[in-house]
Write an enzyme that holds these catalytic residues in place. Structure first.
Site, PDB file in Angstrom:
ATOM      1  N   SER A 241       0.854  -1.189   0.000  1.00 21.67           N
ATOM      2  CA  SER A 241       0.000   0.000   0.000  1.00 21.67           C
ATOM      3  C   SER A 241       0.889   1.236   0.000  1.00 21.67           C
ATOM      4  O   SER A 241       2.035   1.191   0.458  1.00 21.67           O
ATOM      5  CB  SER A 241      -0.891   0.002   1.246  1.00 21.67           C
TER       6      SER A 241
ATOM      7  N   TYR B 276      -1.418  -1.005  10.583  1.00 22.49           N
ATOM      8  CA  TYR B 276      -1.645  -1.284   9.165  1.00 22.49           C
ATOM      9  C   TYR B 276      -0.483  -0.771   8.314  1.00 22.49           C
ATOM     10  O   TYR B 276       0.070  -1.512   7.487  1.00 22.49           O
ATOM     11  CB  TYR B 276      -2.947  -0.637   8.702  1.00 22.49           C
TER      12      TYR B 276
END
Length: 280
Positions: free
Chosen positions: A145, A158
């Site tokens: 990401s 995350y």
């Protein structure tokens, strides 16, 4: 049906029941790959497998596994061995996120996040890479990401998990690039999937512009074909990801905290809890 040159013949996709995972399965089937589809939802996987077989004439195997469970990667590997399935392309796509103030996020949720985003990813790579090296060819595509390019307060676990994915992929690529194995990290910005629906707020997309799964997967597979180390689809997302300063680290975190405050704000017309988690 077209197949890119020198692509593997059987691809395993985790998180294949929705979002990017389903799109990876569809585009790989269109390229002529047989598939192993891994996720928790048997009904959804079987429906996808049946459709891809009918449309593209490929074999599509279903492996039902919750990747947050202990030794999930090993369980998948045993299932493959029992069925005499050899995987040539591993797409580590499964993952989810949490957002909120760290002390307000359930510890169990962050634990499961790390089991899926990090532990299962590494375990599956451990299980399948030796077979690729023995055959002298293969590939690993890890989904990271843009959050992995810098510390992201309020998405701390995350973003750290996605930093791991990126650095792990880059290191692995250097180890195996002369042994016939390609390794690429996909680092997309916000994608229109159930990730933000389940997480409860689109404000978690703190930077970059939204895109859809189709072009993200096409870009990822082209990057893998070209043996690129990593790729961030979308010019705006790539620019945003690389505009952040890399040093000093405290400055990067300071900037990140101010950007990521957006994730804590309720969306207009909604009351958003302080902490969320989402599967993808």
């Amino acid at each position: 049906m077209s197949t890119a040159p020198n692509v593997p013949t059987t691809a395993l996709v985790t998180g294949a029941s929705s979002g990017l995972g389903t799109e990876f399965a569809s585009q790989l089937a269109a390229r002529g790959h047989d598939l192993v589809l891994v996720a928790r939802s048997r009904d959804r996987l079987e429906a996808i497998a049946e459709e891809l077989t009918a449309v593209h004439g490929v074999k599509a195997h279903v492996v039902v596994q919750d990747l947050s469970e202990p030794h999930a990667g090993r369980k998948v590997a045993r299932e493959l061995a029992d069925r005499s399935l050899h995987v040539d392309l591993l797409v580590n796509n499964a993952g989810f996120g949490t957002v909120g103030r760290f002390e307000e996020i359930a510890p169990e949720r962050d634990h499961d996040l790390l089991m899926v985003n990090v532990v299962a990813l590494v375990d599956l790579t451990h299980a399948l890479l030796p077979g690729m090296t023995e055959r002298g060819s293969g590939a690993v595509l890890n989904v990271g990401s843009t959050a992995g390019y810098q510390p992201s307060p309020y998405l701390s676990v995350y973003s750290a998990s996605k930093t791991f994915v990126l650095n792990f992929s880059l290191a692995l690529r250097q180890e195996y690039r002369r042994r016939g194995i390609r390794v690429t990290a996909l680092c997309p910005g916000p994608v229109e999937t159930k990730f933000f629906e389940v997480i409860g707020t689109r404000n978690a997309a703190v930077a970059g512009s939204f895109t859809t799964p189709g072009p993200v997967v096409r870009t990822a597979l082209k990057a893998l074909d070209r043996d690129r180390a990593y790729v961030t689809p979308g010019l705006g997302n790539a620019i945003t990801a690389h505009l952040n300063p890399r040093r000093p680290r405290n400055l990067v975190a300071w900037v990140g905290e101010r950007i990521c405050r957006k994730a804590l704000r309720p969306e207009a017309g909604s009351a958003v809890p302080a902490a969320h988690g989402a599967a993808s």
